[in-house]
Design a protein around this motif. Structure first.
Motif, PDB file in Angstrom:
ATOM      1  N   LEU A 298      -4.411 -16.618  10.436  1.00  0.00           N
ATOM      2  CA  LEU A 298      -4.763 -15.248  10.053  1.00  0.00           C
ATOM      3  C   LEU A 298      -5.605 -14.545  11.127  1.00  0.00           C
ATOM      4  O   LEU A 298      -6.175 -13.482  10.867  1.00  0.00           O
ATOM      5  N   TYR A 299      -5.665 -15.120  12.324  1.00  0.00           N
ATOM      6  CA  TYR A 299      -6.525 -14.577  13.378  1.00  0.00           C
ATOM      7  C   TYR A 299      -6.208 -13.111  13.664  1.00  0.00           C
ATOM      8  O   TYR A 299      -7.119 -12.305  13.883  1.00  0.00           O
ATOM      9  N   VAL A 300      -4.942 -12.748  13.694  1.00  0.00           N
ATOM     10  CA  VAL A 300      -4.576 -11.357  14.016  1.00  0.00           C
ATOM     11  C   VAL A 300      -4.101 -10.605  12.789  1.00  0.00           C
ATOM     12  O   VAL A 300      -3.561  -9.495  12.903  1.00  0.00           O
ATOM     13  N   ALA A 301      -4.288 -11.161  11.583  1.00  0.00           N
ATOM     14  CA  ALA A 301      -3.719 -10.548  10.375  1.00  0.00           C
ATOM     15  C   ALA A 301      -4.236  -9.135  10.139  1.00  0.00           C
ATOM     16  O   ALA A 301      -3.471  -8.220   9.806  1.00  0.00           O
ATOM     17  N   GLU A 302      -5.540  -8.923  10.319  1.00  0.00           N
ATOM     18  CA  GLU A 302      -6.086  -7.586  10.065  1.00  0.00           C
ATOM     19  C   GLU A 302      -5.600  -6.588  11.109  1.00  0.00           C
ATOM     20  O   GLU A 302      -5.215  -5.462  10.774  1.00  0.00           O
ATOM     21  N   ALA A 303      -5.597  -7.003  12.370  1.00  0.00           N
ATOM     22  CA  ALA A 303      -5.113  -6.112  13.427  1.00  0.00           C
ATOM     23  C   ALA A 303      -3.638  -5.782  13.208  1.00  0.00           C
ATOM     24  O   ALA A 303      -3.205  -4.642  13.372  1.00  0.00           O
ATOM     25  N   TRP A 307      -2.030  -2.036  12.305  1.00  0.00           N
ATOM     26  CA  TRP A 307      -0.955  -1.548  13.172  1.00  0.00           C
ATOM     27  C   TRP A 307       0.316  -1.296  12.367  1.00  0.00           C
ATOM     28  O   TRP A 307       0.986  -0.272  12.517  1.00  0.00           O
ATOM     29  N   ASN A 308       0.655  -2.232  11.486  1.00  0.00           N
ATOM     30  CA  ASN A 308       1.892  -2.134  10.708  1.00  0.00           C
ATOM     31  C   ASN A 308       1.827  -1.005   9.682  1.00  0.00           C
ATOM     32  O   ASN A 308       2.824  -0.318   9.430  1.00  0.00           O
ATOM     33  N   ALA A 309       0.635  -0.786   9.094  1.00  0.00           N
ATOM     34  CA  ALA A 309       0.482   0.271   8.098  1.00  0.00           C
ATOM     35  C   ALA A 309       0.739   1.642   8.712  1.00  0.00           C
ATOM     36  O   ALA A 309       1.271   2.545   8.045  1.00  0.00           O
ATOM     37  N   GLU A 310       0.383   1.799   9.980  1.00  0.00           N
ATOM     38  CA  GLU A 310       0.632   3.068  10.661  1.00  0.00           C
ATOM     39  C   GLU A 310       2.117   3.305  10.895  1.00  0.00           C
ATOM     40  O   GLU A 310       2.529   4.429  11.209  1.00  0.00           O
ATOM     41  N   ARG A 311       2.905   2.277  10.742  1.00  0.00           N
ATOM     42  CA  ARG A 311       4.357   2.367  10.930  1.00  0.00           C
ATOM     43  C   ARG A 311       5.086   2.168   9.614  1.00  0.00           C
ATOM     44  O   ARG A 311       6.192   1.623   9.560  1.00  0.00           O
ATOM     45  N   HIS A 340      -3.975  -8.652  -3.726  1.00  0.00           N
ATOM     46  CA  HIS A 340      -5.136  -8.103  -3.015  1.00  0.00           C
ATOM     47  C   HIS A 340      -4.798  -6.831  -2.246  1.00  0.00           C
ATOM     48  O   HIS A 340      -5.672  -6.058  -1.912  1.00  0.00           O
ATOM     49  N   TYR A 341      -3.515  -6.628  -1.922  1.00  0.00           N
ATOM     50  CA  TYR A 341      -3.105  -5.517  -1.061  1.00  0.00           C
ATOM     51  C   TYR A 341      -3.967  -5.471   0.201  1.00  0.00           C
ATOM     52  O   TYR A 341      -4.332  -4.419   0.693  1.00  0.00           O
ATOM     53  N   ARG A 342      -4.294  -6.648   0.730  1.00  0.00           N
ATOM     54  CA  ARG A 342      -5.212  -6.678   1.856  1.00  0.00           C
ATOM     55  C   ARG A 342      -4.471  -6.571   3.188  1.00  0.00           C
ATOM     56  O   ARG A 342      -4.872  -5.839   4.073  1.00  0.00           O
ATOM     57  N   TRP A 343      -3.397  -7.351   3.333  1.00  0.00           N
ATOM     58  CA  TRP A 343      -2.657  -7.331   4.582  1.00  0.00           C
ATOM     59  C   TRP A 343      -1.313  -6.664   4.361  1.00  0.00           C
ATOM     60  O   TRP A 343      -0.644  -6.883   3.368  1.00  0.00           O
ATOM     61  N   CYS A 344      -0.917  -5.873   5.314  1.00  0.00           N
ATOM     62  CA  CYS A 344       0.345  -5.133   5.216  1.00  0.00           C
ATOM     63  C   CYS A 344       1.445  -5.878   5.969  1.00  0.00           C
ATOM     64  O   CYS A 344       1.368  -6.022   7.186  1.00  0.00           O
ATOM     65  N   GLY A 345       2.446  -6.361   5.225  1.00  0.00           N
ATOM     66  CA  GLY A 345       3.589  -6.991   5.861  1.00  0.00           C
ATOM     67  C   GLY A 345       3.362  -8.408   6.323  1.00  0.00           C
ATOM     68  O   GLY A 345       4.069  -8.870   7.226  1.00  0.00           O
TER      69      GLY A 345
END
Length: 474
Positions: A298-303, A307-311, A340-345
């Motif tokens: 999950l190291y890059v999950a938030e980033a 990024w994905n939500a903007e797309r 949780h709707y925390r991570w997108c995609g």
């Protein structure tokens, strides 16, 4: 975890020495007739097939069997006492241990039994276990008596020489891992991804086993978590007309331990990178790893999520691998869950068999590695052969195979992950360059025949030690 299983085994060698001093439990003598086939006992974690160590053991075993050697593969957990080790080595000429901490107690026992052995560093033993004094002590017992030591990279060799200054450099050989791929071209990746999306919508943040009050450290927890994933995904695959295997699992999924002989390595010609419909998971970023803390999945999950939500959330970060640490796996599933709707995609899936896994990698836009440490990642090498660009965390194990901008891309933090991902999406010429270079690199440096020849030469040298009177007196 390995600690609880292996630490008691540190005393196996002492138990053997005590018994031998009383004349007990001597090894059975081999047949008096000349031995026609050399026999090797392989020791390493192999109960979960979809791990790097299990893949390595399977490949090395195939090399030896193809060359006429007899082989037996045993998990260290099966050899936790002197009697078990003595029986296992009774007919072998040499022992090959993978991962010096996990196989260390068995190798130390072989030293007491005067059975020559070769020890192969696995990755986390050098990168992680050396930092824990008790684990380093277990490894040192194995290192001290080894006929030879094998390391997958020059960096691993240097780390071993620094940890044990008494080692002669020529005793530690660098053995770059070979790689072969066999993608299942009939495996339809798009419906599989859709089934994961449907399953994801149903995920609960807390596993059923947690409700039972289990602490998450026992073996049953890992099995329950994995089984729940398999059954839910199987149902979604049925709805989407994805074929189900004879075992009743989704395509390629299995929790059956690997214990049988491996097939001969298939030298298949890799297909070119396949493409998914733009409406299905674009970009598709795939991370192959067993779920345990060192993989830091999950190291890059938030980033990624931002990024994905903007797309409009069209992309997918697919994390695939077996449950190796149940509490960590629950955390990963919980944070990726739609509740949780925390991570997108972000999607988390259980293991696939190699042909189906290779098909997913070949269909991916990018192969991601975000581990805290690596020996030599098989998934990275597989992606290189399959023509999928690699985006890997900048750590020594990854730098050994990924040269930034040449054979792949490296990132040092989540922000640079996004930057390099954008480059791979926006610069087709860069993708063409790094994938072509990566394939050429693997073809030049990770050939199965060369790996086999080097391994067999080291094992033959170790076998020759049995007739060395000076060594027998040590």
């Amino acid at each position: 975890m390995a600690t609880e299983v292996l630490v008691p085994g540190v005393n196996i060698a002492l138990e053997i020495a005590t018994r031998n001093s009383r004349g007990e439990d001597r090894m059975a003598q081999a047949d008096e007739s000349p031995q026609k086939t050399l026999f090797v006992l392989m020791v390493g974690k192999s109960r979960v097939r979809e791990t790097g160590n299990a893949t390595t053991l399977k490949r090395l075993r195939a090399h030896m069997e193809a060359s006429g050697w007899g082989c037996e593969l045993r998990d260290p957990e099966e050899l936790s006492n002197a009697a078990a080790v003595t029986a296992a080595v009774a007919r072998c000429d040499v022992v090959l241990g993978l991962h010096l901490y996990r196989s260390g107690p068995v190798l130390a026992a072989c030293r007491a039994l005067k059975v020559p052995y070769v020890a192969c560093f696995g990755g986390t033993d050098v990168n992680e276990c050396l930092q824990v004094p008790a684990r380093k002590a277990v490894m040192q017992e194995a290192v001290a008596g080894a006929a030879s030591l094998l390391a997958f990279t020059a960096a691993m060799k240097e780390a071993a020489l620094a940890a044990w200054p008494f080692l002669q450099p020529e005793c530690v050989r660098v053995l770059p891992q070979a790689i072969s791929v066999c993608p299942d071209n009939a495996f339809n990746v798009a419906p599989y991804l859709r089934s994961l999306d449907e399953y994801h919508a149903k995920l609960l943040p807390v596993s059923d086993v947690a409700a039972k009050g289990c602490t998450g450290t026992c073996d049953c927890t890992s099995k329950d978590v994995s089984k729940r994933i398999q059954l839910e995904t199987m149902n979604e695959c049925k709805k989407n007309a994805i074929p189900i295997s004879e075992e009743g699992l989704a395509p390629g999924q299995t929790s059956v331990p690997f214990s049988g002989p491996s097939s001969v390595i298939t030298q298949s010609v890799p297909r070119t990178q396949s493409s998914l419909p733009r409406g299905v998971a674009y970009p598709l970023v795939v991370l192959i790893a067993g779920l345990r803390p060192v993989k830091d999945v999950l190291y890059v999950a938030e980033a990624w999520s931002n990024w994905n939500a903007e797309r409009e959330g069209r992309g997918r970060l697919l994390i695939m691998g077996p449950v190796l640490d149940a509490p960590y796996a629950r955390q990963v599933h919980s944070e990726a869950s739609s509740f949780h709707y925390r991570w997108c995609g972000v999607r988390v899936a259980d293991s696939l068999k190699p042909p189906q896994c290779h098909a997913v990698i070949a269909s991916a836009t990018v192969l991601l590695n975000s581990s805290l440490s690596e020996g030599m990642s098989a998934a990275i090498l597989e992606a290189m052969v399959l023509g999928t660009p690699v985006l890997a965390r900048d750590i020594p194990g990854n730098r050994a195979v990924v040269r930034h901008g040449e054979t792949g891309m490296l990132f040092s933090c989540p922000d640079t992950f996004v930057q390099q991902l954008n480059r791979l999406l926006d610069e087709p010429a860069l993708v063409a360059t790094v994938t072509a270079n990566a394939r050429a690199y693997v073809a030049a440096h990770h050939r199965p025949r060369e790996e086999a020849d080097a391994l067999l030469a080291v094992l033959r040298e170790a076998v020759a030690r049995r007739s060395d009177a000076d060594w027998q007196e040590q």
